[in-house]
Design a protein around this motif. Structure first.
Motif, mmCIF file in Angstrom:
data_model
loop_
_atom_site.group_PDB
_atom_site.id
_atom_site.type_symbol
_atom_site.label_atom_id
_atom_site.label_comp_id
_atom_site.label_asym_id
_atom_site.label_seq_id
_atom_site.Cartn_x
_atom_site.Cartn_y
_atom_site.Cartn_z
ATOM 1 N N THR A 212 8.550 3.641 3.168
ATOM 2 C CA THR A 212 8.567 2.306 2.295
ATOM 3 C C THR A 212 7.972 1.300 1.811
ATOM 4 O OG1 THR A 212 7.975 1.111 4.613
ATOM 5 C CG2 THR A 212 10.563 2.401 4.789
ATOM 6 N N THR A 213 6.695 2.215 1.245
ATOM 7 C CA THR A 213 6.025 1.033 0.807
ATOM 8 C C THR A 213 5.658 1.835 -1.142
ATOM 9 O OG1 THR A 213 4.165 1.739 0.986
ATOM 10 C CG2 THR A 213 4.774 -0.042 2.463
ATOM 11 N N PRO A 214 5.128 0.836 -1.646
ATOM 12 C CA PRO A 214 5.662 1.486 -3.255
ATOM 13 C C PRO A 214 4.228 2.267 -3.331
ATOM 14 C CG PRO A 214 5.114 -0.883 -3.986
ATOM 15 C CD PRO A 214 5.470 -0.590 -1.698
ATOM 16 N N GLU A 215 3.194 2.320 -2.804
ATOM 17 C CA GLU A 215 1.797 3.454 -2.819
ATOM 18 C C GLU A 215 2.117 4.598 -2.608
ATOM 19 O OE1 GLU A 215 -2.524 4.734 -0.990
ATOM 20 O OE2 GLU A 215 -1.836 2.918 -0.599
ATOM 21 N N GLY B 207 6.462 5.752 -1.420
ATOM 22 C CA GLY B 207 7.478 5.479 -1.895
ATOM 23 C C GLY B 207 8.035 6.744 -2.829
ATOM 24 N N CYS B 208 6.842 6.639 -3.822
ATOM 25 C CA CYS B 208 7.076 7.977 -4.975
ATOM 26 C C CYS B 208 8.424 7.800 -5.603
ATOM 27 C CB CYS B 208 7.950 9.175 -4.171
ATOM 28 S SG CYS B 208 6.597 10.211 -3.357
ATOM 29 N N GLY B 209 8.963 6.318 -5.854
ATOM 30 C CA GLY B 209 9.204 5.663 -6.397
ATOM 31 C C GLY B 209 11.185 5.384 -5.584
ATOM 32 N N ASP C 169 11.231 3.901 -2.175
ATOM 33 C CA ASP C 169 10.612 2.738 -1.140
ATOM 34 C C ASP C 169 11.794 1.824 -1.580
ATOM 35 O OD1 ASP C 169 8.599 0.128 -2.783
ATOM 36 O OD2 ASP C 169 9.390 2.728 -4.033
ATOM 37 N N GLY C 170 12.588 1.090 -2.365
ATOM 38 C CA GLY C 170 12.963 0.365 -2.520
ATOM 39 C C GLY C 170 14.700 0.765 -1.422
ATOM 40 N N ARG D 145 13.626 1.048 2.476
ATOM 41 C CA ARG D 145 13.965 0.412 2.999
ATOM 42 C C ARG D 145 14.489 -0.628 3.422
ATOM 43 N NH1 ARG D 145 9.470 -0.911 -0.658
ATOM 44 N NH2 ARG D 145 11.164 -2.300 -2.415
#
Length: 505
Positions: free
Chosen positions: A254-257, A259-261, A263-264, A267
């Motif tokens: 759920t994080t940008p690091e 989430g491979c694009g 993550d949004g 989340r």
């Protein structure tokens, strides 16, 4: 527009007709029926951890549900079974061909349905590519057919006499199944397990018509991912519930690091209570007391047998006799696994009197670098490109430490295997590694994916090796950890029950 709802005029009549209507489960049946859809199953074909999970989890879940597996009819499957009886025929839709459905009844009672379509699956190579490692050019059709077959079975195939209450899909190859179910207006709930978010099944939008993807679904709220069709995103969007293979990985994606694009989107699911991490297990054969592949059996109360196994591993890899620590690498040789950090740390390990044995296959640059290390230190470094499970078992049993500096690790099984065999993992604190290794108790963890951080953990391990009392205490603690499938199955039971109860629960 909600991507989970496709208007009637957007549905493709040919596709809906191909799904059919029949054989729906009778209401009030006590045992729910689960169709476990996978591209790998260790009974027949395995490219990674998914194969192990697909062989073990359905069997463990079978204690509560009527679980059946659906898998493509690869050459590895059809060649192993002399006669696979055909139990149904699934019609074509768009560019997805018709196929037959075979049935295998395993000796332990598990039913496996096999998609018999030789043009798609009867090939040399892995489930995903040819013998050189190149992906099959028609993987969208091959695995679109897998997802469609799952949806057709969910719609009801009269000749089959069995209709699932829920679909359990795994990774991108089967993820489109939940989308096909939604586009056909079916109410069958689905659970998608993400084993590795980095592999998404991306294809050019020119492939949409052949897959029967409605135009309205190709958007940012649907199956589109930076201009391409994403099988995995489709599965996430349309599934009733999404799981990952460890609790920490469920948070990380759920994080940008990590989430491979996506993550949004993830989340959003997490906020809706539709994202759950469930740690994988390992089967009971990983037991140094009974494993017939080992040179000598041993257990937490009598660790003498580890030395005999270590000596055997050194002989097998052509290493010198040594009293120093033995480090093992059992891994795909790819960037994700931090193989570059392992390569950079090897010289320091050798200087401290250690030895390293490596088995695995992956990127050619890493394979070459490993082989050069073995040439440079022939008495201290042994490398076998490729993978053989029996050798891996001996390496886990004979080694003192397992090197696993993964940049990310959704779950990981090697660290569980190693601990059961008394080998202490040295690993990055991420994903399933963080969930299964107790720093300083059953292994050694480090945070940053850097050489300095990894060497610091290696130095702590070497210090522990210098104290036989501390080393054996850690070995006993590691071997006492339990990673059976019962706990994992209980987690999936909770997710299934919620999905079957409907979105209001």
């Amino acid at each position: 527009m909600d991507a989970r709802v496709i208007a009637d005029e957007d549905r493709v009549p040919e596709f809906v007709a191909a799904l059919g209507r029949g054989g729906a489960p009778s209401e009030g049946r006590a045992v729910q029926r689960i169709l476990y859809v996978t591209s790998e199953m260790a009974d027949y074909v395995k490219a990674g951890g998914l194969g192990d999970v697909s062989a073990a989890l359905p069997r463990s879940l079978g204690q509560r549900y009527d679980v059946r597996v659906l898998i493509p009819g690869y050459r590895q499957v059809t060649s192993r079974e002399e006669d696979i009886p055909v139990v149904a025929r699934l019609p074509a839709a768009h560019g997805l061909p018709a196929c037959e459905l075979g049935r295998i009844d395993c000796p332990d009672g598990l039913t496996v349905y096999v998609i018999l379509c030789p043009d798609l699956y009867d090939r040399e190579g892995s489930p995903y590519g040819d013998e050189s490692g190149a992906d099959w050019a028609d993987n969208d059709i091959r695995f679109g057919r897998l997802g469609l077959a799952a949806a057709q079975i969910a719609a009801g195939v009269p000749d089959l006499g069995w209709t699932p209450s829920l679909l359990h899909l795994n990774d991108w190859p089967s993820a489109l199944g939940s989308a096909y179910v939604a586009w056909a207006g079916l109410q069958t709930p689905s659970v998608l397990t993400i084993h590795n978010l980095a592999y998404q099944g991306l294809f050019d939008p020119s492939r949409l018509p052949g897959l029967g993807v409605p135009d309205s679904a190709f958007g940012v709220e649907g199956v589109e991912f930076y201009g391409k069709l994403s099988f995995l995103k489709a599965g996430i969007v349309y599934a009733s519930h999404v799981t990952t293979v460890s609790q920490t990985y469920a948070r990380e994606i759920t994080t940008p690091e990590f989430g491979c694009g996506l993550d949004g989107l993830l989340r959003k699911l997490d906020g809706e209570g539709r994202l759950t991490g469930i740690l994988n297990g390992i089967d009971e054969s990983w037991d140094p007391r009974t494993d017939r592949h080992l040179e000598s059996p041993f257990d937490p109360n009598d660790l003498k047998g580890k030395k005999a196994n270590a000596d055997e591993v050194r002989r097998e890899f052509g290493l010198a006799v040594s009293r120093g620590p033995l480090f093992a690498v059992v891994s795909r040789l790819v960037h994700q696994k931090g193989v570059d950090l392992t390569i950079e740390s090897t010289e320091s390990i050798v200087r401290q009197g250690g030895q390293v044995v490596v088995t695995g296959r992956g990127e050619e640059r890493f394979e070459r670098a490993m082989q050069k290390l073995a040439e440079r230190y022939p008495a201290q470094v042994g490398v076998r490109i490729g993978f053989e499970e029996q050798r891996a078992r001996r390496m886990f049993a004979g080694s003192d430490f397992l090197l696993m500096p993964s940049r990310f690790e959704p779950c990981g099984l090697s660290q569980m295997y190693a601990q059961r065999m008394g080998s202490l993992p040295i690993a990055r604190q991420t994903g399933g590694l963080a969930d299964t290794i107790k720093d300083g108790v059953t292994g050694f963890l480090f945070r940053d994916p850097s050489l300095g951080a990894m060497l610091s953990a290696i130095y702590r391990a070497v210090d522990a090796f210098g104290s036989r009392r501390k080393l054996n205490a850690m070995r006993r603690a590691a071997m006492s950890e339990t990673y059976g499938w019962t706990r994992s199955a209980a987690g999936y039971c909770g997710v299934y029950d919620r999905a079957l109860a409907g979105p209001s629960q």
